[in-house]
Design a protein around this motif. Structure first.
Motif, mmCIF file in Angstrom:
data_model
loop_
_atom_site.group_PDB
_atom_site.id
_atom_site.type_symbol
_atom_site.label_atom_id
_atom_site.label_comp_id
_atom_site.label_asym_id
_atom_site.label_seq_id
_atom_site.Cartn_x
_atom_site.Cartn_y
_atom_site.Cartn_z
ATOM 1 N N GLU A 1 0.684 -1.388 0.191
ATOM 2 C CA GLU A 1 0.041 -0.015 -0.061
ATOM 3 C C GLU A 1 0.953 1.248 -0.015
ATOM 4 O OE1 GLU A 1 -3.956 -2.021 2.169
ATOM 5 O OE2 GLU A 1 -2.195 -0.814 3.383
ATOM 6 N N LYS A 2 1.936 1.148 0.875
ATOM 7 C CA LYS A 2 2.848 2.168 0.779
ATOM 8 C C LYS A 2 3.353 2.609 -0.360
ATOM 9 C CE LYS A 2 6.848 4.334 3.621
ATOM 10 N NZ LYS A 2 7.540 3.943 4.801
ATOM 11 N N PHE A 3 3.851 1.591 -1.216
ATOM 12 C CA PHE A 3 4.417 1.827 -2.564
ATOM 13 C C PHE A 3 3.376 2.247 -3.408
ATOM 14 C CE2 PHE A 3 5.362 -0.082 -6.531
ATOM 15 C CZ PHE A 3 6.832 0.333 -6.783
ATOM 16 N N ALA A 4 2.336 1.628 -3.443
ATOM 17 C CA ALA A 4 1.340 2.150 -4.362
ATOM 18 C C ALA A 4 0.928 3.553 -4.291
ATOM 19 C CB ALA A 4 0.062 1.485 -4.330
ATOM 20 N N CYS A 5 0.913 4.137 -3.035
ATOM 21 C CA CYS A 5 0.563 5.436 -2.633
ATOM 22 C C CYS A 5 1.758 6.320 -3.095
ATOM 23 C CB CYS A 5 0.100 5.537 -1.198
ATOM 24 S SG CYS A 5 -1.368 4.946 -0.511
ATOM 25 N N LYS A 6 2.791 5.963 -2.954
ATOM 26 C CA LYS A 6 3.995 6.626 -3.301
ATOM 27 C C LYS A 6 3.967 6.826 -4.802
ATOM 28 C CE LYS A 6 9.170 6.978 -3.057
ATOM 29 N NZ LYS A 6 9.047 8.358 -2.201
ATOM 30 N N GLN A 7 3.729 5.843 -5.595
ATOM 31 C CA GLN A 7 3.767 5.857 -7.138
ATOM 32 C C GLN A 7 2.390 6.682 -7.665
ATOM 33 O OE1 GLN A 7 6.444 5.044 -9.041
ATOM 34 N NE2 GLN A 7 7.422 4.612 -6.878
ATOM 35 N N ALA A 8 1.377 6.484 -6.841
ATOM 36 C CA ALA A 8 0.089 7.203 -7.486
ATOM 37 C C ALA A 8 0.278 8.643 -7.462
ATOM 38 C CB ALA A 8 -1.076 6.672 -6.504
ATOM 39 N N ASP A 9 -0.256 9.120 -8.590
ATOM 40 C CA ASP A 9 -0.368 10.534 -8.951
ATOM 41 C C ASP A 9 -1.750 11.382 -8.109
ATOM 42 O OD1 ASP A 9 1.582 11.245 -10.988
ATOM 43 O OD2 ASP A 9 0.426 9.399 -11.659
ATOM 44 N N HIS A 10 -2.710 10.435 -7.836
ATOM 45 C CA HIS A 10 -3.671 10.795 -7.173
ATOM 46 C C HIS A 10 -4.386 9.844 -6.204
ATOM 47 C CE1 HIS A 10 -3.610 14.291 -9.875
ATOM 48 N NE2 HIS A 10 -3.371 13.562 -10.865
ATOM 49 N N ILE A 11 -4.917 9.979 -5.103
ATOM 50 C CA ILE A 11 -5.692 9.117 -4.144
ATOM 51 C C ILE A 11 -6.985 9.569 -3.858
ATOM 52 C CG2 ILE A 11 -5.564 7.672 -1.962
ATOM 53 C CD1 ILE A 11 -2.410 8.476 -2.008
ATOM 54 N N ILE A 12 -7.878 8.678 -4.154
ATOM 55 C CA ILE A 12 -9.301 8.938 -3.624
ATOM 56 C C ILE A 12 -9.961 7.933 -2.676
ATOM 57 C CG2 ILE A 12 -11.606 9.012 -4.781
ATOM 58 C CD1 ILE A 12 -10.544 9.070 -7.434
ATOM 59 N N ILE A 13 -10.323 8.626 -1.728
ATOM 60 C CA ILE A 13 -11.008 7.713 -0.552
ATOM 61 C C ILE A 13 -12.588 8.028 -0.596
ATOM 62 C CG2 ILE A 13 -8.711 7.382 0.776
ATOM 63 C CD1 ILE A 13 -9.600 9.832 2.484
ATOM 64 N N LYS B 1 0.645 13.639 -1.315
ATOM 65 C CA LYS B 1 -0.412 14.021 -1.869
ATOM 66 C C LYS B 1 -1.475 13.751 -0.961
ATOM 67 C CE LYS B 1 0.817 11.340 -4.353
ATOM 68 N NZ LYS B 1 1.955 10.114 -4.455
ATOM 69 N N GLU B 2 -2.372 14.830 -0.619
ATOM 70 C CA GLU B 2 -3.691 14.538 0.232
ATOM 71 C C GLU B 2 -4.849 13.903 -0.740
ATOM 72 O OE1 GLU B 2 -4.496 14.712 3.393
ATOM 73 O OE2 GLU B 2 -2.368 14.613 3.388
ATOM 74 N N PRO B 3 -5.444 12.747 -0.278
ATOM 75 C CA PRO B 3 -6.333 12.191 -0.912
ATOM 76 C C PRO B 3 -7.500 13.141 -1.059
ATOM 77 C CG PRO B 3 -5.793 11.053 1.092
ATOM 78 C CD PRO B 3 -5.105 12.244 1.207
ATOM 79 N N VAL B 4 -8.341 12.948 -2.145
ATOM 80 C CA VAL B 4 -10.009 13.566 -2.145
ATOM 81 C C VAL B 4 -10.837 12.597 -1.964
ATOM 82 C CG1 VAL B 4 -8.815 14.984 -4.313
ATOM 83 C CG2 VAL B 4 -9.838 13.049 -4.756
ATOM 84 N N VAL B 5 -11.828 13.042 -1.680
ATOM 85 C CA VAL B 5 -13.129 12.286 -1.273
ATOM 86 C C VAL B 5 -14.169 12.075 -2.331
ATOM 87 C CG1 VAL B 5 -14.650 11.866 0.464
ATOM 88 C CG2 VAL B 5 -12.435 12.869 1.132
ATOM 89 N N LEU B 6 -14.442 11.094 -2.578
ATOM 90 C CA LEU B 6 -15.822 10.379 -3.333
ATOM 91 C C LEU B 6 -16.617 9.738 -2.605
ATOM 92 C CD1 LEU B 6 -17.539 10.906 -5.821
ATOM 93 C CD2 LEU B 6 -16.419 9.196 -7.109
#
Length: 367
Positions: free
Chosen positions: A137-149, A164-169
């Motif tokens: 999960e840590k690796f995926a978050c580091k590589q991701a350009d955007h995180i959605i929760i 990067k701070e997650p956005v919320v949907l």
């Protein structure tokens, strides 16, 4: 622009459909790729499938055997489709192979990590496996350009630093402007008892076996529709001819909402035996707001906080005794008041949330 959207668990789920509908409205070239675990075979435009047939009801490393084959499929698929410009990865078992692809094969691809559930929490009782998954999960978050929760409270599940701070949907249902629901004889009962409604997946840790069993002895009605766990489906069949139960099997969204519109209270109980359920973000919560219905949930999850803060309904312990006690003291006027509070919250906060999210946030993610 070419978008590839992957999800291993129910590629036709409401959350995925929001993105698919947006792609179609905007004329975006996309493919949705899912895991056909049951080997049923599907032929749907814009959709492709991994047809590896997985064993059901497996846990721990046994479950990860199937997930590993799915992840290998995702990585191979991406390597064959390097024309992709944006990867929308639902959950870790997509985000991890997508992160490997981005890191080693196409650095300029946009990776969106859409966290429907934190994978490691689903395996919390398997300590070694859980540690491995958290590193992934840590690796995926580091590589991701955007995180959605799906809820702002789920930010607390990210226990490592991120840049990067997650956005919320939230799991808000997509509602057509021309949908209107009224009371119907189809969903009525010949008594004046409170009616509880449930429309969704059948899972053992959503208090459904207990709810169904209580219909045999307690004075309340139950409208129920959904599918999933065979034991719960069998239980529905067992009680469906009772005077206070109506069971409708699997329903499309519009019909499910119509059924719920004829209930007084919507059940959104998510038992805490699954750590992810503490942060549960059920569609049913937002369906209740849209329909202006009181909400039944359980203590110790984030939905309880929302229900309490806005006086939307009731939170009980996860025991039949607690529900019996609540039912014996429910008053119609109190249930109605909670429903009015639900409708006010929908109108003030969530009615246009999806529209603004796609127009102002998600559209800027795509490449």
């Amino acid at each position: 622009m070419k978008v590839l959207l992957f999800r291993s668990n129910n590629i036709f789920a409401s959350r995925v459909n929001k993105y698919v509908n947006y792609f179609k409205r905007q004329g975006i070239d996309f493919t949705a790729i899912g895991w056909d675990r049951g080997g049923e075979g599907k032929d749907v435009e814009h959709y492709e499938f991994c047809h590896y047939k997985a064993d059901r009801n497996k846990g721990g490393f046994a479950a990860m055997k199937g997930h590993s084959k799915w992840m290998w499929f995702v990585l191979k698929y991406l390597r064959k489709h390097k024309e992709v410009t944006t990867i929308h990865a639902c959950d870790l078992n997509v985000a991890f192979p997508a992160a490997i692809f981005k890191r080693f094969f196409k650095k300029d691809v946009v990776l969106i990590f859409d966290v429907c559930d934190w994978f490691s929490d689903n395996f919390a009782r398997y300590k070694t496996l859980c540690r491995i998954l958290r590193r992934m999960e840590k690796f995926a978050c580091k590589q991701a350009d955007h995180i959605i929760i799906c809820e702002p409270e789920r930010r607390a599940q990210i226990t490592f630093p991120i840049d990067k701070e997650p956005v919320v949907l939230p799991n808000i249902p997509e509602i057509s402007d021309d949908w209107h629901f009224e009371k119907s004889e189809k969903y009525s009962f010949n008594n004046d008892w409170i009616t509880i409604g449930y429309f969704g997946g059948f899972s053992m840790n959503r208090f459904l076996p207990e709810l169904l069993e209580l219909t045999k002895t307690e004075k309340f009605n139950l409208l129920i529709a959904g599918y999933g766990n065979k034991m719960i489906e069998d239980k529905c069949e067992e009680v469906k001819n009772s005077d206070n139960v109506k069971y409708f099997g699997r329903l499309p969204m519009k019909e499910g909402l119509e059924m719920e519109a004829n209930a007084d209270i919507i059940s959104t109980i998510y038992c805490k035996t699954n750590p992810n359920h503490i942060f549960a973000a059920p569609n049913k919560f937002y369906e209740a707001l849209y329909l202006g219905k009181a909400i039944l949930t359980n203590t110790g999850i984030i939905v309880e906080n929302k229900v309490s803060q806005h006086q939307l309904g009731y939170a009980i312990d996860e025991t039949p005794e607690a529900l019996k006690e609540l039912i014996s003291h429910l008053k119609k006027e109190d249930v109605t008041r909670c429903g009015l509070n639900s409708k006010r919250l929908w109108e003030s906060t969530y009615k246009d949330y999806i529209k603004h999210f796609f127009e102002e946030t998600y559209s800027a993610f795509l490449k």
